[in-house]
Design an enzyme around this catalytic site. Structure first.
Site, PDB file in Angstrom:
ATOM      1  N   CYS A  79       0.834  -1.212   0.000  1.00  0.00           N
ATOM      2  CA  CYS A  79       0.000   0.000   0.000  1.00  0.00           C
ATOM      3  C   CYS A  79       0.873   1.270   0.000  1.00  0.00           C
ATOM      4  O   CYS A  79       1.498   1.566  -1.013  1.00  0.00           O
ATOM      5  CB  CYS A  79      -0.983  -0.057   1.153  1.00  0.00           C
ATOM      6  SG  CYS A  79      -2.422   0.974   0.880  1.00  0.00           S
ATOM      7  N   HIS A 164      -3.376  -5.088   1.662  1.00  0.00           N
ATOM      8  CA  HIS A 164      -2.675  -5.371   2.924  1.00  0.00           C
ATOM      9  C   HIS A 164      -2.700  -6.865   3.252  1.00  0.00           C
ATOM     10  O   HIS A 164      -3.562  -7.306   4.018  1.00  0.00           O
ATOM     11  CB  HIS A 164      -3.377  -4.630   4.071  1.00  0.00           C
ATOM     12  CG  HIS A 164      -3.120  -3.161   4.097  1.00  0.00           C
ATOM     13  ND1 HIS A 164      -2.180  -2.589   4.909  1.00  0.00           N
ATOM     14  CD2 HIS A 164      -3.698  -2.157   3.417  1.00  0.00           C
ATOM     15  CE1 HIS A 164      -2.188  -1.274   4.738  1.00  0.00           C
ATOM     16  NE2 HIS A 164      -3.104  -0.986   3.839  1.00  0.00           N
ATOM     17  N   GLU A 166      -0.972  -8.479   5.229  1.00  0.00           N
ATOM     18  CA  GLU A 166      -0.689  -8.712   6.665  1.00  0.00           C
ATOM     19  C   GLU A 166      -1.949  -8.642   7.516  1.00  0.00           C
ATOM     20  O   GLU A 166      -1.917  -8.982   8.700  1.00  0.00           O
ATOM     21  CB  GLU A 166       0.363  -7.702   7.158  1.00  0.00           C
ATOM     22  CG  GLU A 166      -0.128  -6.296   7.457  1.00  0.00           C
ATOM     23  CD  GLU A 166      -0.383  -5.434   6.219  1.00  0.00           C
ATOM     24  OE1 GLU A 166      -0.317  -5.947   5.081  1.00  0.00           O
ATOM     25  OE2 GLU A 166      -0.678  -4.241   6.402  1.00  0.00           O
TER      26      GLU A 166
HETATM   27  N1  GLN Z   1      -3.589   6.373   1.059  1.00  0.00           N
HETATM   28  C1  GLN Z   1      -2.311   6.088   1.640  1.00  0.00           C
HETATM   29  C2  GLN Z   1      -1.213   6.886   0.948  1.00  0.00           C
HETATM   30  O1  GLN Z   1      -1.420   7.474  -0.032  1.00  0.00           O
HETATM   31  C3  GLN Z   1      -1.994   4.613   1.584  1.00  0.00           C
HETATM   32  C4  GLN Z   1      -2.996   3.858   2.426  1.00  0.00           C
HETATM   33  C5  GLN Z   1      -2.470   2.616   3.047  1.00  0.00           C
HETATM   34  O2  GLN Z   1      -1.258   2.384   3.123  1.00  0.00           O
HETATM   35  N2  GLN Z   1      -3.369   1.823   3.584  1.00  0.00           N
HETATM   36  O3  GLN Z   1      -0.115   6.884   1.431  1.00  0.00           O
END
Ligand code: GLN
Length: 184
Positions: A79, A164, A166
């Site tokens: 992410c 994610h 995890e």
């Molecule tokens: N929206 C976040 C970003 O731009 C990422 C979200 C996440 O890691 N769950 O950094």
């Protein structure tokens, strides 16, 4: 085997638990001196990419991490971690990323989809996630798509997911990363 987990902000504890369940030792990277410990790989967790990037710069970690990844250190970014590896920040991975790609309404959702090298019905929890518009460069390969968008990719020593892994009780993607660390 020993993996560094970037622990400046975000969902790092869950990654540590997954790796420990696979028999891999973990340690947290919170300041510059932590980085000098021996390690076989790095996990960059989800969280807020702008905050993580600023902290990496402020703590003097940005350039050393970038150099080690470029020299082949295995890295797994989830992410915000995916965003950090893109040209927006560390720029080690040839991916064109759309940040907060699912908008505010559909910010968080769960689905299951196949992932190359991992298997069928991989649980995917998305939280204000990015997706990959495009992988460029011949070494970068898309591994999974959801609704026509790339949500996982690999480029040599670098593995990323927009979701994610995890946060679900499925160790397959972390196991894949152990494979990246073992084979180098
Ligand atoms: N929206 C976040 C970003 O731009 C990422 C979200 C996440 O890691 N769950 O950094």
């Amino acid at each position: 085997m020993r993996v560094a987990v970037l622990a400046l902000q975000g969902a790092f504890a869950e990654h540590e638990q997954m790796m420990q369940r696979l028999g891999v030792e973990t340690f947290q990277v919170r300041q510059r001196k932590d980085w000098d410990q021996p390690k076989d790989g790095l996990i960059i967790p989800g969280g807020e990419s702008t905050t993580q990037s600023k902290l990496l710069h402020d703590l003097g970690l940005f350039d050393v991490i970038k150099k080690d990844i470029e020299n082949g250190l295995p890295v797994f970014g989830t992410c915000a971690g995916l965003i950090l590896l893109s040209p927006m920040h560390l720029g080690t991975m040839d991916i064109d990323v759309c940040r907060n790609a699912y908008g505010r309404q559909l910010g968080s959702f769960y689905t299951e989809a196949p992932m190359k090298g991992v298997g069928e019905k991989v649980p995917m929890t998305f939280i204000r996630a990015p997706y990959i518009n495009n992988v460029f460069g011949k070494d970068c390969e898309a591994l999974a798509t959801v609704d026509g968008h790339i949500v996982a990719a690999r480029q040599g020593n670098q593995l990323v997911t927009a979701f994610h892994p995890e946060l679900n009780d499925d160790l397959r993607i972390h196991k894949m990363f152990v494979g990246v660390m073992v084979k180098g």
